[in-house]
Design a protein around this motif. Sequence first.
Motif, short mmCIF file in Angstrom:
data_model
loop_
_atom_site.label_atom_id
_atom_site.label_comp_id
_atom_site.label_asym_id
_atom_site.label_seq_id
_atom_site.Cartn_x
_atom_site.Cartn_y
_atom_site.Cartn_z
N LYS A 258 -8.97 12.82 -6.99
CA LYS A 258 -8.82 13.19 -8.40
C LYS A 258 -7.93 12.19 -9.13
O LYS A 258 -8.25 11.78 -10.26
N SER A 259 -6.85 11.78 -8.50
CA SER A 259 -5.95 10.80 -9.12
C SER A 259 -6.63 9.45 -9.27
O SER A 259 -6.50 8.79 -10.30
N GLU A 262 -9.06 9.54 -12.15
CA GLU A 262 -8.40 9.42 -13.45
C GLU A 262 -8.02 7.98 -13.75
O GLU A 262 -8.22 7.48 -14.86
#
Length: 294
Positions: A258-259, A262
Amino acid sequence: MKCEIQEFIEHLHNTRGTSRNTEVSYERDLKKLEQFLKQEGILEWHQVSAVLLNSYIMYLERKNFAASSISRSVASIRAFFQYLCQRECWRENPAEGLKAPKIEKKAPGILTVDEVDLLLSQPKENTAKGVRDRAMLELLYATGIRVSELIHLTLRDVNLKLGYLTCSQSERERVIPFGATAKTAVEAYMAWARVELLGENSSEWLFVNCSGKSMSRQGFWKILKGYAVSAGIQQDITPHTLRHSFAAHLVQNGADLKSVQEMMGHSDISTTQIYMNMNVNKIRDVYMKAHPRK
């Protein structure tokens, strides 16, 4: 027909806040379609049928356009005809059933950590050009931004004190941190190299060429290729290689998807998933080589 294309591009810009890169891609795809239609004797958009659009996709395939390029064209055509249908109150959308070819997802080419270290050590730090090149390469690998985003960074986009940059070239603005190594490289560039390259000129762009003007994609590609050759790196390197290497190395060292998603600016996490798959394959290779009962 050109008027409708231009109005559509303006509509995208005003209602969706699309980037200039996105708008150029849409416009290029639709102008190619317009040219094809005129060759078929079609001079008005309402004359276009589903059969004609499918014929156009087959024409692109016969011309050996890449599946990714055709897929992007299909997306542009769908969006354009949806806009026309809403604006003109058409009952039927000829692009509704238009299908894009399947794109085979290939593992992106990445460098090892040692290869990255070797590549980034190539610029000579006793020249303004070398200091600039080192700063660009370090920042690219530290943040994973696209080359188009790198060359469009302005002085306002980079916060050296806190160690982050704001990337607003894509449709989704994002803030990305960078570490001490990249910070030191950019600080060295800002301290004297940029001033020397600019001469008496002024510029809002962070990175400038030897004429004091903004860097180009082609200019950066030549720089990267040159350093790859001097580093003795055998694989074919593209401007995207450091971006892929950034993501793959983060995942290999335990960063959550997820990081990474982003930071990369991926709208769909499935795009980021490929780096996890690469990590799994690497672990499997290590296992098969080392385990006594494989």
